[in-house]
Structures are given as C-alpha cells and as structure tokens.
Motif scaffolding. Structure first.
Motif, mmCIF file in Angstrom:
data_model
loop_
_atom_site.group_PDB
_atom_site.id
_atom_site.type_symbol
_atom_site.label_atom_id
_atom_site.label_comp_id
_atom_site.label_asym_id
_atom_site.label_seq_id
_atom_site.Cartn_x
_atom_site.Cartn_y
_atom_site.Cartn_z
ATOM 1 N N GLU A 85 -5.383 7.924 -10.846
ATOM 2 C CA GLU A 85 -5.449 7.535 -9.649
ATOM 3 C C GLU A 85 -5.049 6.092 -9.411
ATOM 4 O O GLU A 85 -4.701 5.847 -8.340
ATOM 5 N N HIS A 86 -5.244 5.207 -10.345
ATOM 6 C CA HIS A 86 -5.166 3.601 -10.518
ATOM 7 C C HIS A 86 -3.194 3.645 -10.246
ATOM 8 O O HIS A 86 -2.892 3.054 -9.713
ATOM 9 N N GLU A 91 1.511 2.609 -7.278
ATOM 10 C CA GLU A 91 2.774 3.183 -6.962
ATOM 11 C C GLU A 91 3.023 3.347 -5.253
ATOM 12 O O GLU A 91 4.056 2.738 -4.662
ATOM 13 N N ALA A 92 2.027 3.875 -4.672
ATOM 14 C CA ALA A 92 2.001 4.154 -3.460
ATOM 15 C C ALA A 92 2.288 2.848 -2.605
ATOM 16 O O ALA A 92 2.816 2.729 -1.527
ATOM 17 N N CYS A 93 1.571 2.036 -3.021
ATOM 18 C CA CYS A 93 1.522 0.570 -2.174
ATOM 19 C C CYS A 93 3.070 -0.156 -2.479
ATOM 20 O O CYS A 93 3.709 -0.541 -1.666
ATOM 21 N N ALA A 94 3.513 -0.087 -3.855
ATOM 22 C CA ALA A 94 4.782 -0.532 -4.145
ATOM 23 C C ALA A 94 5.972 0.022 -3.372
ATOM 24 O O ALA A 94 6.642 -0.432 -2.669
ATOM 25 N N VAL A 95 5.790 1.401 -3.312
ATOM 26 C CA VAL A 95 7.132 2.172 -2.535
ATOM 27 C C VAL A 95 7.046 1.878 -1.033
ATOM 28 O O VAL A 95 8.235 2.133 -0.433
ATOM 29 N N GLN A 96 5.924 1.602 -0.436
ATOM 30 C CA GLN A 96 5.825 1.480 0.984
ATOM 31 C C GLN A 96 6.326 0.014 1.318
ATOM 32 O O GLN A 96 6.673 -0.262 2.461
ATOM 33 N N ASP A 97 6.487 -0.894 0.289
ATOM 34 C CA ASP A 97 6.926 -2.503 0.457
ATOM 35 C C ASP A 97 8.512 -2.456 0.743
ATOM 36 O O ASP A 97 9.341 -1.954 -0.181
ATOM 37 N N ASP A 98 8.991 -2.827 1.937
ATOM 38 C CA ASP A 98 10.343 -2.996 2.281
ATOM 39 C C ASP A 98 11.226 -4.018 1.208
ATOM 40 O O ASP A 98 12.199 -3.874 0.754
ATOM 41 N N GLY A 99 10.387 -4.814 0.493
ATOM 42 C CA GLY A 99 10.884 -5.528 -0.503
ATOM 43 C C GLY A 99 11.210 -4.955 -1.692
ATOM 44 O O GLY A 99 11.924 -5.589 -2.685
ATOM 45 N N VAL A 100 10.679 -4.009 -2.035
ATOM 46 C CA VAL A 100 10.726 -3.053 -3.297
ATOM 47 C C VAL A 100 12.057 -2.202 -3.275
ATOM 48 O O VAL A 100 11.878 -1.340 -2.463
ATOM 49 N N GLN A 101 13.172 -2.365 -3.845
ATOM 50 C CA GLN A 101 14.010 -1.525 -3.997
ATOM 51 C C GLN A 101 14.080 -0.413 -4.929
ATOM 52 O O GLN A 101 14.424 0.453 -4.643
ATOM 53 N N GLN A 102 13.366 -0.669 -5.963
ATOM 54 C CA GLN A 102 13.232 0.327 -6.930
ATOM 55 C C GLN A 102 11.841 0.204 -7.601
ATOM 56 O O GLN A 102 11.445 -0.891 -7.830
ATOM 57 N N CYS A 103 11.138 1.449 -7.909
ATOM 58 C CA CYS A 103 9.939 1.228 -8.418
ATOM 59 C C CYS A 103 9.691 2.167 -9.660
ATOM 60 O O CYS A 103 10.144 3.502 -9.265
ATOM 61 N N PHE A 112 4.616 -0.645 -14.960
ATOM 62 C CA PHE A 112 5.761 -0.334 -14.027
ATOM 63 C C PHE A 112 6.824 -1.562 -13.893
ATOM 64 O O PHE A 112 6.519 -2.556 -14.460
ATOM 65 N N VAL A 113 7.981 -1.011 -13.770
ATOM 66 C CA VAL A 113 9.197 -2.066 -13.505
ATOM 67 C C VAL A 113 9.740 -2.002 -12.036
ATOM 68 O O VAL A 113 9.908 -0.799 -11.561
ATOM 69 N N LEU A 114 9.786 -3.192 -11.339
ATOM 70 C CA LEU A 114 10.185 -2.903 -9.786
ATOM 71 C C LEU A 114 11.393 -3.913 -10.061
ATOM 72 O O LEU A 114 11.534 -5.030 -10.566
ATOM 73 N N VAL A 115 12.241 -3.468 -8.929
ATOM 74 C CA VAL A 115 13.377 -4.288 -8.571
ATOM 75 C C VAL A 115 13.140 -4.794 -7.153
ATOM 76 O O VAL A 115 12.784 -3.958 -6.246
ATOM 77 N N VAL A 116 12.934 -5.979 -6.993
ATOM 78 C CA VAL A 116 12.549 -6.609 -5.631
ATOM 79 C C VAL A 116 13.712 -7.460 -5.100
ATOM 80 O O VAL A 116 14.384 -8.177 -5.896
#
Length: 161
Positions: A85-86, A91-103, A112-116
């Motif tokens: 659940e955590h 993940e739900a927060c990250a994928v909704q952010d326009d600055g996050v290109q990849q999650c 997690f590794v993010l490309v922002v």
C-alpha cells in the motif's frame, strides 16, 4: 486480447517505432503488403494494446532555445515502509505529477527511480516539495542532474527475422 505475431507484424511494429507518421500506403510499401492488409494489421495491433499510443517526441535542445534550458534529473527514492500500500501510494503520486517523465519500481537498492524534467532548479525544488518532503514515508532521495544526453531512444528491440 491474446495475439500472436508473425514477421509482417514485427516489421510493422519496427517501422511504426521509427516513424508513426507514415501513411498507410507508405507503411504497406515498406513491409510489402497491400494497404488494406496493412491497415487491418495495424488496427489489430492497436486493439491488442501492443501499440500503447502514438506521440510526438520533442527535441529538448530546440525547445530549450524557445522556453529556457530545462533541468533533467534521475532521482532515486527510498521509502521508510515498503508495504504494497505504501509503494502504491507513492507511485500514484509520482505518476500524476507532470514533472515525472518516467517512474520505475526497482530492486535491489532504492524503491523507485524517477526521471524528472522541470523548467529550472526552482521547478525541481517545487517538485521535490510535492513528492518527497510532504510524504512522511520518503526516507531518502538522491538526485543526479543530467549534464549531457548521449542517447535517448523509445524504440524497443524486436526479433526481426
């Protein structure tokens, strides 16, 4: 939908990954099938979900000349609690952010590794406030700021005969 791929399907996917703006006629010529056959096969590939979507890829250096430099970062995020659940909540927060290109959820190492991509450093700081500081479950963040893009490819390798 279950689908099997033959050599023609793989050639179609390969050509569409290279240039999705090809007309049906041009695509049919490249893979040596009739236009109706080509159209039918492409529709089947789309309906099966193999073709997720078609987009325009923007050239960041040219866009930067018009809008400002921009800032790309690769960010490792470790959570304090890794329960399903955590992980899903972050993940739900990250994928909704326009600055996050990849999650990406990854293992081992960070969670997690993010490309922002943001307009500038203040934009990155705002993103980090939204995603990392306000979430009490984020334990550690390591950001690596890109200085040069040597390669960027969206094309997946296919087993072409």
């Amino acid at each position: 939908m279950e689908i099997s791929l033959d050599a023609i399907d793989l050639q179609l996917l390969d050509q569409l990954q290279r240039d999705a703006t090809l007309s049906n006629q041009a695509l049919a010529e490249r893979v040596h099938v009739s236009p109706p056959t080509c159209l039918r096969r492409v529709r089947r590939l789309q309906e099966s979900g193999l073709i997720e979507r078609q987009v325009a890829l923007l050239q960041p250096d040219r866009l930067a000349a018009l809008q400002g430099h921009g800032l790309t970062a690769i960010v490792e995020v470790s959570l304090d609690q890794q329960g399903a659940e955590h992980l899903a909540a972050f993940e739900a927060c990250a994928v909704q952010d326009d600055g996050v290109q990849q999650c990406w959820r990854v293992s081992p190492g960070p969670d997690f590794v993010l490309v922002v991509h943001t307009r500038d450093m203040p934009g990155y700081l705002a993103l980090s406030q939204r995603l990392f500081t306000q979430d009490a479950n984020v334990r550690n963040v390591r950001a690596f700021f890109a200085t040069h893009r040597a390669k960027f490819e969206t094309k997946l390798p296919l087993a072409l005969g």
